[in-house]
Design a protein around this motif. Structure first.
Motif, PDB file in Angstrom:
ATOM      1  N   ALA A 116     -21.989 -34.092 -26.577  1.00 36.84           N
ATOM      2  CA  ALA A 116     -22.090 -33.231 -27.761  1.00 36.84           C
ATOM      3  C   ALA A 116     -23.335 -33.579 -28.571  1.00 36.84           C
ATOM      4  O   ALA A 116     -24.012 -32.685 -29.111  1.00 36.84           O
ATOM      5  CB  ALA A 116     -20.832 -33.365 -28.615  1.00 36.84           C
ATOM      6  N   THR A 147     -15.900 -35.680 -13.579  1.00 34.11           N
ATOM      7  CA  THR A 147     -15.781 -34.538 -14.501  1.00 34.11           C
ATOM      8  C   THR A 147     -17.088 -34.269 -15.241  1.00 34.11           C
ATOM      9  O   THR A 147     -17.112 -33.421 -16.150  1.00 34.11           O
ATOM     10  CB  THR A 147     -14.670 -34.795 -15.538  1.00 34.11           C
ATOM     11  N   HIS A 206     -20.896 -28.796 -19.070  1.00 37.66           N
ATOM     12  CA  HIS A 206     -20.841 -27.358 -19.266  1.00 37.66           C
ATOM     13  C   HIS A 206     -20.059 -26.998 -20.517  1.00 37.66           C
ATOM     14  O   HIS A 206     -20.427 -26.064 -21.257  1.00 37.66           O
ATOM     15  CB  HIS A 206     -20.223 -26.685 -18.041  1.00 37.66           C
ATOM     16  N   LYS A 207     -18.996 -27.739 -20.809  1.00 39.47           N
ATOM     17  CA  LYS A 207     -18.237 -27.491 -22.036  1.00 39.47           C
ATOM     18  C   LYS A 207     -19.087 -27.726 -23.276  1.00 39.47           C
ATOM     19  O   LYS A 207     -18.890 -27.078 -24.309  1.00 39.47           O
ATOM     20  CB  LYS A 207     -16.997 -28.392 -22.073  1.00 39.47           C
ATOM     21  N   ALA A 208     -20.046 -28.647 -23.154  1.00 46.75           N
ATOM     22  CA  ALA A 208     -20.952 -28.931 -24.275  1.00 46.75           C
ATOM     23  C   ALA A 208     -22.133 -27.970 -24.310  1.00 46.75           C
ATOM     24  O   ALA A 208     -22.992 -28.068 -25.199  1.00 46.75           O
ATOM     25  CB  ALA A 208     -21.458 -30.368 -24.173  1.00 46.75           C
ATOM     26  N   GLY A 209     -22.186 -27.044 -23.358  1.00 49.20           N
ATOM     27  CA  GLY A 209     -23.269 -26.068 -23.307  1.00 49.20           C
ATOM     28  C   GLY A 209     -24.522 -26.576 -22.629  1.00 49.20           C
ATOM     29  O   GLY A 209     -25.615 -26.033 -22.835  1.00 49.20           O
ATOM     30  N   SER A 260     -18.291 -30.470 -15.456  1.00 45.69           N
ATOM     31  CA  SER A 260     -17.461 -29.640 -16.341  1.00 45.69           C
ATOM     32  C   SER A 260     -17.570 -30.098 -17.783  1.00 45.69           C
ATOM     33  O   SER A 260     -17.608 -29.265 -18.713  1.00 45.69           O
ATOM     34  CB  SER A 260     -16.003 -29.664 -15.875  1.00 45.69           C
ATOM     35  N   ASP A 261     -17.673 -31.399 -18.010  1.00 44.14           N
ATOM     36  CA  ASP A 261     -17.816 -31.895 -19.384  1.00 44.14           C
ATOM     37  C   ASP A 261     -19.132 -31.434 -19.994  1.00 44.14           C
ATOM     38  O   ASP A 261     -19.180 -31.035 -21.173  1.00 44.14           O
ATOM     39  CB  ASP A 261     -17.754 -33.422 -19.401  1.00 44.14           C
ATOM     40  N   SER A 315     -17.717 -37.476 -23.877  1.00 42.08           N
ATOM     41  CA  SER A 315     -17.651 -36.177 -24.561  1.00 42.08           C
ATOM     42  C   SER A 315     -18.469 -36.186 -25.840  1.00 42.08           C
ATOM     43  O   SER A 315     -19.208 -35.237 -26.146  1.00 42.08           O
ATOM     44  CB  SER A 315     -16.194 -35.825 -24.867  1.00 42.08           C
TER      45      SER A 315
END
Length: 328
Positions: free
Chosen positions: A227, A257, A263-266, A260-261, A223
């Motif tokens: 980022a 994951t 995508h969460k970071a853009g 999805s991980d 994560s």
């Protein structure tokens, strides 16, 4: 650019043509690719050309040219020893006397060997521009800077000629039909300071970026790592096994994951590389035991589309078009 998953023609239609040739790129575009992907290295006179590696004995007939026999040498590149002939030891005019050949003759036909020379990046951009004259949605380019820190160390950096040519051919702004990719980090960060074009951090399954001491790709997909990537890049290009791994029997497991991980970071996710030969496919997608024969590539691609990827690198554009089930 589109919200639908994109098809990136990995080195052109390289499952059927010698990779990184004008013939391979044309065939991929005509089969429905959204982007063509040239790996970029430099010549002695500073010209960007398309080769998988700067060592060219595996993709050209250079060994058959006695006038270049004395150019064979051994070099350390990114900490590894390579022997052969290297683009940076040839002028563009000299490289143009060579002809491309199939890199995987044990798996693919060599029937088109010798037809094409080594294309410059400008020749590729010119070809793409001609295809885009009457297209509502342009075909894009997806160049990779190969060994950028090595080339910088010998006085042949990628950035200036790459950006100059992209600007010359109209690739400007966040929505330009281009992604610039690299396995290194410093190269992408330097590019981010000079351009707002989309950038992609490539990620291998093992090891780490050549320009970061003790760097780890495994750390980059945490994560925190994702980022950090999002501060300078727009997406990641991971080894496809990082998205869906394989068990001891060679079967696809459940997705990780990573999508999805990211995508969460853009970040967009464009895994590589999808190939139709049984040799490369998961056990459940093979057809027969001959490693050269085509298996169920469409089925493998659909598993990754279901995992939510934003695009795929493939050697086989026609099969990818069928898997996406869209008109091109």
């Amino acid at each position: 650019m589109t919200d639908k998953p994109i098809i990136i023609a990995h080195r052109g239609l390289s499952g059927e043509w010698p990779e990184h040739t004008i013939g391979a790129y044309r065939a991929a575009i005509e089969a429905g690719a959204d982007y063509v992907e040239p790996d970029l290295v430099l010549t002695k006179d500073g010209i960007l050309v398309a080769r998988h590696e700067n060592e060219i004995s595996g993709t050209t007939n250079v060994a058959d040219h006695p006038e270049f026999a004395d150019r064979k040498t051994t070099k350390i590149i990114d900490g590894e020893k390579f022997s052969g002939w290297f683009t940076e030891d040839f002028t563009l005019a000299e490289l143009k006397t060579l002809r491309a050949k199939e890199r995987l003759p044990q798996l693919r036909s060599t029937g088109r060997d010798g037809r094409y020379d080594i294309p410059t990046f400008e020749e590729i951009l010119h070809m793409v521009a001609r295809y885009n004259v009457d297209r509502a949605v342009p075909v894009g380019v997806y160049p990779e800077t190969k060994h950028p820190s090595y080339f910088t160390s010998i006085g042949l950096p990628h950035e200036a000629p790459l950006l100059q040519l992209l600007t010359q051919y109209g690739y400007q702004g966040r929505n330009a039909a281009v992604f610039i990719q690299s396995f290194e980090v410093g190269n992408l960060k330097a590019l981010r300071q000079k351009t707002d074009l989309p950038l992609i951090q490539l990620i291998a399954a093992d090891g780490g970026p050549a320009d970061i001491a003790n760097g780890s790709y495994a750390d980059m997909i945490s994560s925190e790592g994702l980022a950090e990537i999002a501060t300078y890049a727009d997406g990641i290009g991971p080894d496809k096994n990082l998205v869906i791994g394989r068990n001891l029997l060679g079967q696809l497991k459940s997705p990780t994951t990573l999508v999805s991980d990211a995508h969460k970071a853009g970040l967009k996710v464009h895994p590589w590389t999808f190939r139709r030969e049984n040799y490369f496919l998961p056990t459940t997608h093979k057809k027969g035991v001959d490693p050269r024969k085509a298996g169920d590539l469409e089925g493998e691609i659909k598993a990754y589309l279901a995992a939510g990827v934003d695009g795929i690198f493939t050697d086989n554009t026609p099969e990818a078009v069928k898997a996406l089930n869209v008109k091109r």
